[in-house]
Design a protein around this motif. Structure first.
Motif, mmCIF file in Angstrom:
data_model
loop_
_atom_site.group_PDB
_atom_site.id
_atom_site.type_symbol
_atom_site.label_atom_id
_atom_site.label_comp_id
_atom_site.label_asym_id
_atom_site.label_seq_id
_atom_site.Cartn_x
_atom_site.Cartn_y
_atom_site.Cartn_z
ATOM 1 N N PHE A 26 0.811 -1.222 0.000
ATOM 2 C CA PHE A 26 0.000 0.000 0.000
ATOM 3 C C PHE A 26 0.844 1.272 0.000
ATOM 4 O O PHE A 26 0.395 2.317 0.456
ATOM 5 N N SER A 27 2.051 1.185 -0.553
ATOM 6 C CA SER A 27 2.890 2.374 -0.655
ATOM 7 C C SER A 27 2.769 3.051 -2.029
ATOM 8 O O SER A 27 3.134 4.214 -2.161
ATOM 9 N N ASN A 28 2.263 2.350 -3.030
ATOM 10 C CA ASN A 28 1.979 2.950 -4.337
ATOM 11 C C ASN A 28 0.508 3.358 -4.359
ATOM 12 O O ASN A 28 -0.377 2.509 -4.244
ATOM 13 N N VAL A 29 0.250 4.643 -4.533
ATOM 14 C CA VAL A 29 -1.091 5.184 -4.338
ATOM 15 C C VAL A 29 -2.120 4.608 -5.309
ATOM 16 O O VAL A 29 -3.158 4.102 -4.880
ATOM 17 N N LEU A 30 -1.891 4.672 -6.613
ATOM 18 C CA LEU A 30 -2.905 4.228 -7.573
ATOM 19 C C LEU A 30 -3.243 2.746 -7.446
ATOM 20 O O LEU A 30 -4.420 2.391 -7.378
ATOM 21 N N PRO A 31 -2.245 1.866 -7.398
ATOM 22 C CA PRO A 31 -2.598 0.459 -7.199
ATOM 23 C C PRO A 31 -3.301 0.215 -5.861
ATOM 24 O O PRO A 31 -4.175 -0.644 -5.762
ATOM 25 N N SER A 32 -2.954 0.981 -4.851
ATOM 26 C CA SER A 32 -3.601 0.828 -3.537
ATOM 27 C C SER A 32 -5.073 1.221 -3.610
ATOM 28 O O SER A 32 -5.941 0.527 -3.068
ATOM 29 N N ILE A 33 -5.371 2.331 -4.286
ATOM 30 C CA ILE A 33 -6.760 2.773 -4.449
ATOM 31 C C ILE A 33 -7.538 1.729 -5.241
ATOM 32 O O ILE A 33 -8.653 1.342 -4.866
ATOM 33 N N PHE A 34 -6.952 1.254 -6.339
ATOM 34 C CA PHE A 34 -7.579 0.235 -7.165
ATOM 35 C C PHE A 34 -7.869 -1.024 -6.337
ATOM 36 O O PHE A 34 -8.946 -1.607 -6.420
ATOM 37 N N THR A 35 -6.928 -1.410 -5.503
ATOM 38 C CA THR A 35 -7.076 -2.609 -4.680
ATOM 39 C C THR A 35 -8.208 -2.455 -3.673
ATOM 40 O O THR A 35 -9.068 -3.337 -3.552
#
Length: 116
Positions: A26-35
């Motif tokens: 959860f340190s990369n914002v876009l992939p974290s939001i998508f997840t």
């Protein structure tokens, strides 16, 4: 309609599983939001599906679709190992999912206001 919800929920589980990989804890914002959005969406659909499908069957199908789909995509697009045994086991898993679908009768669950 509940089976459609369940299948889409399982496919969404595949998406958020890969999102977890690319979110880097959860340190990369876009992939974290998508997840996070994928998790919410898949569990929402799963919760709709269990109104008519027995929970044991629904959960097995939900996680089975997610597991098999993640393995297949990993082998096809992410250069993960693909052995004959792994392929046979994924086919076995998918056969079990199909078998559960074919052997399960949808049920309408009514809240009777108490413990059964």
């Amino acid at each position: 309609m509940s089976w459609i919800y369940l299948i889409i929920a399982g496919i969404s589980e595949i998406a958020w599983a890969f999102g977890l990989k690319y979110s880097n804890g959860f340190s990369n914002v876009l992939p974290s939001i998508f997840t996070v959005l994928g998790i919410i969406f898949s569990f929402y659909l799963f919760s709709k599906a269990i109104n008519e499908i027995p929970i044991g069957t629904a959960y097995a199908v939900f996680t089975g679709i997610g597991a098999a789909g993640t393995v297949i995509i990993g082998m096809m697009f992410l250069n993960e190992s693909a052995s004959l045994l792994k392929i046979v086991l994924v086919i076995t898993l998918l056969s079990g999912i199909i078998g559960l679908k074919l052997s399960t009768k949808d049920e309408k669950h009514e809240d009777k206001g108490g413990v059964a």
